[in-house]
Design a protein around this motif. Structure first.
Motif, PDB file in Angstrom:
ATOM      1  N   VAL A   1      12.610  41.236 -11.230  1.00  0.00           N
ATOM      2  CA  VAL A   1      11.630  41.302 -10.537  1.00  0.00           C
ATOM      3  C   VAL A   1      11.194  42.767 -10.918  1.00  0.00           C
ATOM      4  O   VAL A   1      12.061  43.855 -11.104  1.00  0.00           O
ATOM      5  CB  VAL A   1      11.800  41.350  -9.113  1.00  0.00           C
ATOM      6  CG1 VAL A   1      13.035  42.178  -8.386  1.00  0.00           C
ATOM      7  CG2 VAL A   1      10.497  41.699  -8.272  1.00  0.00           C
ATOM      8  N   ASP A   2      10.185  43.204 -11.082  1.00  0.00           N
ATOM      9  CA  ASP A   2       9.433  44.520 -11.683  1.00  0.00           C
ATOM     10  C   ASP A   2       8.399  44.792 -10.755  1.00  0.00           C
ATOM     11  O   ASP A   2       7.688  44.225 -10.131  1.00  0.00           O
ATOM     12  CB  ASP A   2       9.012  44.246 -13.198  1.00  0.00           C
ATOM     13  CG  ASP A   2       9.046  45.612 -13.960  1.00  0.00           C
ATOM     14  OD1 ASP A   2       9.025  46.730 -13.239  1.00  0.00           O
ATOM     15  OD2 ASP A   2       8.933  45.729 -15.113  1.00  0.00           O
ATOM     16  N   VAL A   3       7.998  46.442 -10.835  1.00  0.00           N
ATOM     17  CA  VAL A   3       6.840  46.695 -10.162  1.00  0.00           C
ATOM     18  C   VAL A   3       6.563  48.058 -10.904  1.00  0.00           C
ATOM     19  O   VAL A   3       7.322  48.902 -11.475  1.00  0.00           O
ATOM     20  CB  VAL A   3       7.252  47.063  -8.736  1.00  0.00           C
ATOM     21  CG1 VAL A   3       8.358  48.166  -8.559  1.00  0.00           C
ATOM     22  CG2 VAL A   3       5.860  47.638  -7.785  1.00  0.00           C
ATOM     23  N   PHE A   4       5.200  48.399 -10.815  1.00  0.00           N
ATOM     24  CA  PHE A   4       4.484  49.422 -11.613  1.00  0.00           C
ATOM     25  C   PHE A   4       4.620  50.316 -10.292  1.00  0.00           C
ATOM     26  O   PHE A   4       3.423  50.421  -9.485  1.00  0.00           O
ATOM     27  CB  PHE A   4       3.024  49.090 -12.013  1.00  0.00           C
ATOM     28  CG  PHE A   4       2.563  50.330 -12.992  1.00  0.00           C
ATOM     29  CD1 PHE A   4       3.345  51.198 -13.462  1.00  0.00           C
ATOM     30  CD2 PHE A   4       1.152  49.950 -13.468  1.00  0.00           C
ATOM     31  CE1 PHE A   4       2.549  52.366 -14.353  1.00  0.00           C
ATOM     32  CE2 PHE A   4       0.790  51.010 -14.243  1.00  0.00           C
ATOM     33  CZ  PHE A   4       1.304  52.213 -14.666  1.00  0.00           C
TER      34      PHE A   4
ATOM     35  N   LEU B   1       6.247  40.168 -12.547  1.00  0.00           N
ATOM     36  CA  LEU B   1       5.590  41.552 -12.580  1.00  0.00           C
ATOM     37  C   LEU B   1       4.054  41.258 -11.673  1.00  0.00           C
ATOM     38  O   LEU B   1       3.346  41.650 -12.118  1.00  0.00           O
ATOM     39  CB  LEU B   1       5.264  42.234 -13.794  1.00  0.00           C
ATOM     40  CG  LEU B   1       4.679  43.575 -13.667  1.00  0.00           C
ATOM     41  CD1 LEU B   1       5.506  44.593 -13.092  1.00  0.00           C
ATOM     42  CD2 LEU B   1       4.442  44.014 -15.164  1.00  0.00           C
ATOM     43  N   GLY B   2       4.380  40.567 -10.748  1.00  0.00           N
ATOM     44  CA  GLY B   2       3.199  40.417  -9.827  1.00  0.00           C
ATOM     45  C   GLY B   2       2.609  41.771  -9.284  1.00  0.00           C
ATOM     46  O   GLY B   2       1.335  41.791  -9.405  1.00  0.00           O
ATOM     47  N   ALA B   3       3.213  42.722  -9.334  1.00  0.00           N
ATOM     48  CA  ALA B   3       2.989  43.855  -8.632  1.00  0.00           C
ATOM     49  C   ALA B   3       2.596  44.831  -9.865  1.00  0.00           C
ATOM     50  O   ALA B   3       3.469  46.071 -10.309  1.00  0.00           O
ATOM     51  CB  ALA B   3       4.076  44.666  -7.905  1.00  0.00           C
TER      52      ALA B   3
ATOM     53  N   VAL C   1       2.461  39.232  -3.070  1.00  0.00           N
ATOM     54  CA  VAL C   1       3.629  39.152  -4.029  1.00  0.00           C
ATOM     55  C   VAL C   1       4.801  38.986  -3.361  1.00  0.00           C
ATOM     56  O   VAL C   1       5.745  38.303  -4.278  1.00  0.00           O
ATOM     57  CB  VAL C   1       3.361  40.982  -4.733  1.00  0.00           C
ATOM     58  CG1 VAL C   1       4.667  41.079  -5.615  1.00  0.00           C
ATOM     59  CG2 VAL C   1       2.177  41.069  -5.513  1.00  0.00           C
ATOM     60  N   THR C   2       5.193  39.456  -2.394  1.00  0.00           N
ATOM     61  CA  THR C   2       6.556  39.314  -1.665  1.00  0.00           C
ATOM     62  C   THR C   2       6.770  37.806  -1.002  1.00  0.00           C
ATOM     63  O   THR C   2       7.658  37.570  -0.447  1.00  0.00           O
ATOM     64  CB  THR C   2       6.652  40.401  -0.565  1.00  0.00           C
ATOM     65  OG1 THR C   2       5.831  40.340   0.335  1.00  0.00           O
ATOM     66  CG2 THR C   2       7.002  41.605  -1.444  1.00  0.00           C
TER      67      THR C   2
ATOM     68  N   ALA D   1       9.440  47.432  -1.237  1.00  0.00           N
ATOM     69  CA  ALA D   1       9.171  46.042  -0.447  1.00  0.00           C
ATOM     70  C   ALA D   1       9.103  45.038  -1.527  1.00  0.00           C
ATOM     71  O   ALA D   1       9.770  43.774  -1.412  1.00  0.00           O
ATOM     72  CB  ALA D   1       7.790  46.118   0.205  1.00  0.00           C
ATOM     73  N   VAL D   2       8.592  45.214  -2.679  1.00  0.00           N
ATOM     74  CA  VAL D   2       8.476  44.277  -3.709  1.00  0.00           C
ATOM     75  C   VAL D   2       9.926  44.018  -4.238  1.00  0.00           C
ATOM     76  O   VAL D   2      10.158  42.594  -4.565  1.00  0.00           O
ATOM     77  CB  VAL D   2       7.456  44.621  -4.966  1.00  0.00           C
ATOM     78  CG1 VAL D   2       7.789  43.741  -6.182  1.00  0.00           C
ATOM     79  CG2 VAL D   2       6.041  44.619  -4.365  1.00  0.00           C
TER      80      VAL D   2
END
Length: 382
Positions: free
Chosen positions: A189-192, A156-158, A174-175, A205-206
Motif C-alpha cells: 500500500v502506498d500514498v503520495f 496507490l488509490g491515494a 480509499v481506506t 490513515a491510508v
C-alpha cells in the motif's frame, strides 16, 4: 535436473560480502537458481555450457517503483516544462481520464510493451502501482492487470484526490470499499504524502488501513518540497520512502535508524529540471539507497535502468559500483526480497550479460544499448 555453466565472464558482479566483483568468473544455474559461482578455472562439470566471451555479467536490475498501468500521452506537458513551466502533480489527473477511458486489453498491452522495453535493458524484477484509476472499479482493474505480470503490485488509490472530491470523503473510500476491492491483488500500500496530495494524517490513515489488511507500506515522500512524508514512512515501518528529494537532517537520521530504504528516482529530476536528491549524503549516513525508474507518462517516462544508473553516477554523486548496487541489491531491499538483486548461491538466476568488459560501462557509455541478453529464472527473455 539440467545444470548449465555460464563461463568466459570477464567480470561477474555477485554482491557477495567477500568477493562482490570477480574477474575471470563462472557460475552454474540449476532449477532456475544459482548453484555455484567462482573462478572459471574451478568450475564444476555441467550438462550445458554458455561461454559469454569475456562479457560482464550483472544481477538483473530490480526496478522497485513504476506506474505501468496507464493510457494516454503527456508529451505536451513535458514540452511545456522544458520551455520553463514548473512540474505540478495535477498532471496526474490527465492520465486518470485517459486510463479510465481505456479498455482492459489496451492497458494490458501497454504494460507488456513497457515490460518488454525493461527486459531488453536488463530489468528482471518490476514493481507496478495502481493510481491512475481513483475509483473502486478502475483501481481494482489496474491491480488485476498488473498482477498478471508481477507479484510486486502496489495499491496507490491515494495518489491524488480526484477532481471535485472532498479529501476526507476520498480517504474514507480509499481506506474502505476501494481497499477491500484492491487488497486481494496487491502486496503493498502506498500514498503520495505531499502538499497538494495527502497530508501526514491522511497518509497515516491510508497506510494503517492497508497494514490492517495485510499490505506492507511504502510512501511517495518529499518529492516537491520539505514535508512529513519521510517521517511518516519511518514511523509506520515502511519498506521505502521514495523520491527523497528534499530532506532535513532529521529525515536522514530517521531513514538511517529505521531501516526504511530511500528510493531515489532521478528520471523525475531529469524530466522536470528539479534539484536531484543527494545520494552521497544518504549513503554516507548509512541509509540504504535504491534506484528506480518511476516509469510513468508524466514525470519520468523512461523504462531504462541503465539510464538511471548513469544518472545516479553523474547527478547523484554515487560511484559506479554504488549505483549498480542500488539498482539491483538496493531495489531488492526496497521490496524486502532476498532472492533477487544478487548472484550468490541460492539466488534466482536473474542476470544481464553486457556488451562490455565491466559494469562501469553502464555509466561510462550512457545511452548505449549495452545489454546483450537478459535472463530471468535461468531463461532468456531478451
Amino acid at each position: 535436473m539440467t545444470a548449465r555453466l555460464v563461463t568466459g565472464i570477464g567480470e561477474l558482479t555477485t554482491w557477495d560480502a567477500e568477493r562482490p566483483v570477480l574477474a575471470g568468473a563462472a557460475f552454474v544455474v540449476e532449477d532456475g537458481r544459482i548453484a555455484w559461482w567462482g573462478a572459471a578455472a574451478d568450475a564444476p562439470d555441467a550438462d550445458e555450457r554458455d561461454d559469454v566471451g569475456g562479457a560482464a555479467v550483472i544481477p538483473g536490475f530490480v526496478d522497485s517503483h513504476t506506474h505501468l498501468v496507464f493510457a494516454g500521452d503527456r508529451s505536451a506537458e513535458f514540452e511545456a516544462r522544458m520551455a520553463g513551466e514548473p512540474y505540478r502533480a495535477g498532471g496526474i489527473r490527465t492520465t486518470v481520464d485517459a486510463t479510465r477511458a481505456a479498455a482492459d486489453h489496451e492497458l494490458d498491452a501497454g504494460v507488456r510493451r513497457h515490460l518488454s522495453e525493461m527486459h531488453r535493458q536488463g530489468t528482471t524484477t518490476v514493481e507496478i502501482k495502481s493510481g491512475y484509476g481513483l475509483t473502486v472499479h478502475d483501481e481494482e482493474r489496474a491491480l488485476r492487470i498488473a498482477r498478471r505480470h508481477t507479484d510486486e503490485t502496489t495499491y496507490l488509490g491515494a495518489h491524488v484526490v480526484p477532481s471535485g472530491s472532498d479529501v476526507a470523503e476520498y480517504v474514507d473510500l480509499v481506506t474502505g470499499p476501494m481497499l477491500d476491492a484492491c487488497a486481494p491483488h496487491a502486496r503493498w500500500v502506498d500514498v503520495f504524502c505531499e502538499k497538494g496530495a495527502f497530508d501526514a494524517d491522511a497518509a497515516r490513515a491510508v497506510l494503517r488501513a492497508g497494514i490492517a489488511t495485510g499490505l506492507a507500506p511504502r510512501v511517495h515522500a518529499n518529492q516537491l518540497g520539505y514535508g512529513p512524508g519521510v517521517q511518516v514512512a519511518c514511523e509506520v515501518g515502511a519498506a521505502s520512502a521514495d523520491h527523497c528529494t528534499y530532506l532535513t537532517d532529521a529525515d536522514v537520521d530517521a531513514l538511517a535508524s529505521s531501516g526504511t530504504v530511500a528510493g531515489l528516482l532521478p528520471g523525475v529530476e531529469f524530466s522536470s529540471r528539479a534539484p536531484y536528491p543527494d545520494a552521497r549524503r544518504l549513503v554516507d549516513a548509512g541509509v540504504t539507497v535504491a534506484l528506480a525508474t518511476d516509469c510513468n507518462p508524466g514525470s519520468s517516462y523512461t523504462s531504462s535502468m541503465p539510464f538511471v544508473v548513469a544518472l545516479g553516477v553523474r547527478e547523484l554523486r554515487l560511484t559506479p559500483r554504488e549505483a549498480l548496487w542500488s539498482a539491483t541489491a538496493g531495489g531488492a531491499a526496497s521490496l524486502r526480497r532476498d532472492d533477487v538483486g544478487h548472484l550468490r548461491v541460492g539466488a534466482r538466476a536473474d542476470y544481464a550479460v553486457l556488451d562490455a568488459p565491466s559494469a562501469v560501462h553502464l555509466a561510462y557509455r550512457p545511452g548505449v544499448p549495452l545489454v546483450r541478453e537478459t535472463v530471468v529464472g535461468g531463461r532468456p527473455v531478451a
